[in-house]
Motif scaffolding. Structure first.
Motif, PDB file in Angstrom:
ATOM      1  N   GLU A  44      -4.159   7.065  13.964  1.00 55.11           N
ATOM      2  CA  GLU A  44      -4.969   6.381  14.927  1.00 55.11           C
ATOM      3  C   GLU A  44      -4.653   7.328  16.140  1.00 55.11           C
ATOM      4  N   SER A  45      -5.328   6.772  17.451  1.00 55.66           N
ATOM      5  CA  SER A  45      -5.314   7.590  18.490  1.00 55.66           C
ATOM      6  C   SER A  45      -3.733   7.678  19.052  1.00 55.66           C
ATOM      7  N   CYS A 352     -15.158   6.406  16.803  1.00 54.33           N
ATOM      8  CA  CYS A 352     -14.100   6.918  15.543  1.00 54.33           C
ATOM      9  C   CYS A 352     -12.701   6.404  15.561  1.00 54.33           C
ATOM     10  N   PHE A 353     -12.120   6.272  16.747  1.00 60.99           N
ATOM     11  CA  PHE A 353     -10.752   6.049  17.295  1.00 60.99           C
ATOM     12  C   PHE A 353     -10.969   4.561  16.676  1.00 60.99           C
ATOM     13  N   GLU A 354     -11.790   3.698  17.149  1.00 63.93           N
ATOM     14  CA  GLU A 354     -11.868   2.423  17.021  1.00 63.93           C
ATOM     15  C   GLU A 354     -11.897   2.070  15.612  1.00 63.93           C
ATOM     16  N   MET A 355     -12.624   2.930  14.585  1.00 62.91           N
ATOM     17  CA  MET A 355     -12.735   2.645  13.299  1.00 62.91           C
ATOM     18  C   MET A 355     -11.497   2.846  12.518  1.00 62.91           C
ATOM     19  N   TYR A 359      -9.350   0.406  10.294  1.00 65.75           N
ATOM     20  CA  TYR A 359      -8.570   0.825   8.965  1.00 65.75           C
ATOM     21  C   TYR A 359      -7.123   0.494   9.029  1.00 65.75           C
ATOM     22  N   LYS A 360      -6.541   0.671  10.018  1.00 63.59           N
ATOM     23  CA  LYS A 360      -4.956   0.483  10.174  1.00 63.59           C
ATOM     24  C   LYS A 360      -4.792  -1.152   9.922  1.00 63.59           C
ATOM     25  N   LYS A 361      -5.723  -1.752  10.517  1.00 65.13           N
ATOM     26  CA  LYS A 361      -5.382  -3.336  10.434  1.00 65.13           C
ATOM     27  C   LYS A 361      -5.805  -4.008   9.106  1.00 65.13           C
ATOM     28  N   ILE A 387      -6.589  11.532  21.407  1.00 63.17           N
ATOM     29  CA  ILE A 387      -6.770  10.404  22.359  1.00 63.17           C
ATOM     30  C   ILE A 387      -8.073   9.584  22.463  1.00 63.17           C
ATOM     31  N   GLY A 388      -8.263   8.588  22.283  1.00 62.23           N
ATOM     32  CA  GLY A 388      -9.511   7.832  22.464  1.00 62.23           C
ATOM     33  C   GLY A 388      -9.473   6.400  21.999  1.00 62.23           C
ATOM     34  N   GLY A 389     -10.912   5.873  22.067  1.00 60.43           N
ATOM     35  CA  GLY A 389     -10.648   4.482  21.757  1.00 60.43           C
ATOM     36  C   GLY A 389     -11.644   3.571  22.864  1.00 60.43           C
TER      37      GLY A 389
END
Length: 809
Positions: A44-45, A352-355, A359-361, A387-389
């Protein structure tokens, strides 16, 4: 040549060369590897702190490698530490801090800024190389000129070996690997660049830090003072300070996703404004429409309202696609995000960072999802993005209120532009695609502008646009029945427009601007047939500005509203000079008030101008208009010819030119008098008299329009359609902007069955008419060229179909 080869082998063969590569790798390759490893571990970010400590780790590795490089050339650890503090630390500080001027100047001045930044960074690095060389060689008293030369050589080598040549080498590598955007390709490019810089740097440092030449050894050496001095360590302190400042400046900004999104919206809005001011209207309007739509969804989410986002919006707008996954797909958000990602709707970095977060959730992932996550991680690393989101929608939707308010402040400007864009180029609703041809100034746009102007009475631009569009609209269908029609509402807008213009400019308004405003307002009143209002406005305007346009149109409005005394007085005040308008209005006003003697006297003067004027076109038009008032009945006026006494008729006939003109007009209009049959001898005689009189007028002054027109009217009644068409075409040669003559030409072509020419003539008549639904002289009564044009068009299509049918048979 052999000595040079030995020198190069010695430079690359020494143990310190390997540690120099370690320094360069730690500053270029290691950051990418470290951050990529962290990204793949966390999936993740990364946080700003993680990125900072990864960079700090790389700097520590570079410092260790530098110390080992010095230690390999000097066995004494204490001396090696001193050389590292005095020479290596400044070099590492210069290399690390060199990114700061590149970022600042490059972002502000583009390529020029980057060149300046490289020169500054190269100079600092060259000075650091000189300090390293001095620390390696020890202290000796040398000539100033020789030391300056050494500094210059060190700076030159730093710029060439660390910036200039690597830049061109990097361009070549990018060209070779341009088709490969993978992480491995990026790493390979960085590795090649590091090796290239190392290959240049090693011999350069060997030269800078090498032993003194024999000639220099013979120079008088100055023994070192026994007292310990801290002066040599000043550069160490400065280098440490530079490293600290660079670390602070290059520390990833801990900006929340919501703040980053706000900044992005501000930036997009400003860019749209920039495009608008630059004339790139379509791009500006489309971008602002996207911003408005996105902010509308953010506001609905904050208010808890329903959000209806169409499929076409999802395809064309990544932010709307993201908001759709949140607002409308709470139960299947990850599946929806994957579907949009694989369909290519969204490939944005933050998305992409949101995806990755989704995925982690997730409790479990399929093999396909794991592969897709690995693909996203690799793509992010390949682009150097760690870094992003996007902001949490529900938590941060309220933050968008400030952005919405900011964007709304530009709304009017973009609505103006949007209206103009649709007319000039055309913008298909719901898409970002611009049509090649605009719709023109249709009544829908005029009505929209008037509505906006009435809602914003103090907005100068909307009032101005409404007035301008009203006066220049295509296919204007006049409607004076309803008080809510545009032709009624525009009167209020015109008043507001003038008031706002005066309010904004006040005393700074030039005379030319005042005249322009008066002309536009009067033109609006005339087009809306608010003739009483126009007359009053004109009389008041003359007290401030006395121009021919205002005076003539005021006389016109006074005449048409039956205010003959005022019209006559104004015309008499205006007489003198070569302008025929005052004579016409004086004659017409006197005729209206049945002062026939005065009217005859004025029209005789007008006829004289037609005969003798160097530019008779306007005088001819006004004389023809006067004879129309004299001879022809309308719904608002009665013909006065029958009321003239014999003496007054004889006085009109005292001027041979006017007598022939009047004779042509009266006899050409003979059928308009009731009870006459085309088979009467009187009818035939009237037509022959009209032709003969028109020819006499033409023989005396051939470049007049309306005698040819009267001749055409007569020939049409005699069913000589070809000759009539030629007469009308001759009239058009001298005055091509009268729709009545073009309509008459249409009628001649219609009788001849020349439908292509008939349609063209009717098309021009429509284009020249003040209103779409009929042609008239501002009275609301007249011919309807539009319907005739459509009839001609239908006949053309019928002929074409018949022709094609005949060819097929």
């Amino acid at each position: 040549m052999r000595k040079f080869g030995e020198y190069v082998r010695a430079a690359y063969g020494c143990f310190s060369a390997k540690w120099i590569f370690g320094v360069l790798a730690a500053l270029s390759l290691l950051p990418t590897l470290t951050k990529t490893v962290l990204l793949c571990i966390t999936k993740e970010s990364l946080t700003a702190g993680a990125v900072f400590f990864a960079d700090l780790f790389c700097i520590v590795c570079a410092c260790i490698s530098a110390f080992l490089a010095v230690r390999s050339t000097n066995g004494n650890a204490k001396q090696a530490a001193g050389i590292w503090l005095k020479g290596c630390l400044p070099c590492i500080a210069a290399l690390y801090a060199g990114e700061i001027p590149a970022g600042l100047l490059g972002g502000k001045f583009g390529t020029t800024g980057k060149i300046i930044a490289c020169s500054v960074a190269g100079t600092l690095l060259g000075l650091s190389f000189y300090l390293l060389g001095s620390a390696m060689r020890g202290k000796a008293e040398r000539k100033a000129g020789r030391e300056i030369a050494r500094i210059g050589i060190a700076v030159l080598l730093a710029i060439v070996c660390l910036y200039l040549l690597p830049y061109f080498f990097d361009l070549g590598v990018e060209t070779v690997l341009s088709g490969n955007k993978s992480w491995s390709a990026k790493l390979a490019a960085e590795l090649l660049n590091t090796v290239f810089r190392w290959a240049l740097l090693v011999p350069a440092l060997a030269f800078i830090c090498g032993k003194e030449k024999q000639s220099e050894e013979k120079e008088e050496a100055v023994p070192t003072e026994s007292k310990r001095s801290f002066l040599p360590y000043i550069t160490t302190c400065i280098s440490a300070a530079v490293l600290l400042c660079a670390a602070v400046l290059l520390f990833p900004q801990t900006v929340s996703p919501a703040d980053r999104l706000k900044d992005e919206y501000y930036s997009r809005t400003n860019m749209a404004c920039y495009n608008l001011l630059g004339g790139n209207i379509i791009t500006a309007v489309n971008e602002y429409s996207d911003i408005q739509r996105e902010l509308e969804i953010w506001k609905n989410i904050a208010d808890g309202s329903w959000n209806d986002i169409s499929e076409s919006e999802i395809v064309s707008n990544q932010m709307l696609a993201y908001l759709d996954t949140y607002a409308n797909h709470a139960d299947d958000r990850l599946e929806t995000m994957e579907r949009y990602y694989t369909a290519g709707y969204i490939r944005d970095t933050d998305y992409c960072f949101e995806m990755l977060s989704e995925y982690k959730k997730a409790d479990t992932l399929t093999s396909e999802q794991k592969n897709r996550r690995a693909e996203i991680l690799t793509n992010l690393a390949a682009n150097g993005l760690y870094i992003g989101g996007l902001p949490e929608v529900e938590e941060n939707a309220a933050v968008m209120a400030e952005v919405i308010e900011n964007a709304s402040s530009y709304q009017n400007s973009f609505e103006y532009a949007g209206l103009l864009a649709k007319m000039r180029v055309g913008v298909t609703n719901g898409t970002n695609i611009a049509d090649s041809v605009g719709t023109g100034i249709t009544y829908q746009f005029v009505s929209q502008a008037i509505e906006k102007a009435l809602k914003n009475p103090e907005d100068f631009v909307w009032n101005y646009m409404a007035v301008m569009l009203y006066n220049n609209q295509e296919q204007h269908s006049l409607n004076l029945v309803s008080d809510y029609s545009d032709d009624k509402r525009i009167l209020t807008v015109a008043e507001n427009f003038e008031n706002q213009f005066k309010k904004q400019l006040g005393k700074d308004m030039t005379e030319e601007e005042q005249i322009g405003i008066k002309r536009l307002v009067m033109q609006t009143y005339l087009r809306a047939l608010a003739l009483d209002k126009c007359a009053d406005y004109g009389m008041e305007a003359l007290n401030e500005l006395d121009t021919p346009f205002i005076r003539e149109n005021t006389m016109y409005a006074l005449l048409k509203t039956g205010r003959y005394e005022e019209c006559l007085k104004l015309a008499e005040e205006t007489q003198g000079g070569t302008d025929p308008a005052p004579l016409y209005y004086a004659a017409a006003a006197a005729l209206g008030k049945e002062d026939f003697n005065a009217s005859v006297g004025y029209v005789l003067e007008l006829a004289k101008q037609v005969k003798t004027s160097e530019y008779p076109k306007k005088a001819d038009e006004l004389l023809h208009a006067y004879l129309s008032l004299l001879v022809v009945d309308t719904e608002t006026t009665k013909a006065k010819y029958s009321l003239l006494s014999k003496e007054q008729i004889n006085k009109l006939g005292s001027d041979e030119f006017l007598k022939n003109y009047l004779e042509a007009y009266v006899n050409a209009c003979y059928p308009s008098y009731g009870g006459h049959s085309i088979y009467d001898d009187a009818y035939t005689e009237a037509m022959e008299t009209a032709l003969a009189a028109a020819d006499r007028v033409i023989s005396e002054r051939g470049e007049l329009c309306y005698p040819h027109y009267l001749k055409g009217v007569t020939l049409m009644q005699q069913k000589k359609f070809e000759e009539a068409a030629e007469a009308y075409k001759k009239a058009i040669e001298y005055k091509s902007d009268d729709p009545m003559i073009w309509y008459a030409l249409y009628a001649a072509y219609e009788e001849l069955g020349e439908w292509e020419n008939a349609y063209t003539a009717a098309e021009i008549a429509v284009g020249l008419s003040p209103w779409f639904n009929y042609y008239s002289d501002y009275e609301g009564i007249g011919i309807h060229p539009y319907s005739y044009r459509e009839g001609a068009k239908a006949m053309i299509e019928k002929q074409h179909k018949a022709s094609q049918k005949g060819e097929n048979e």
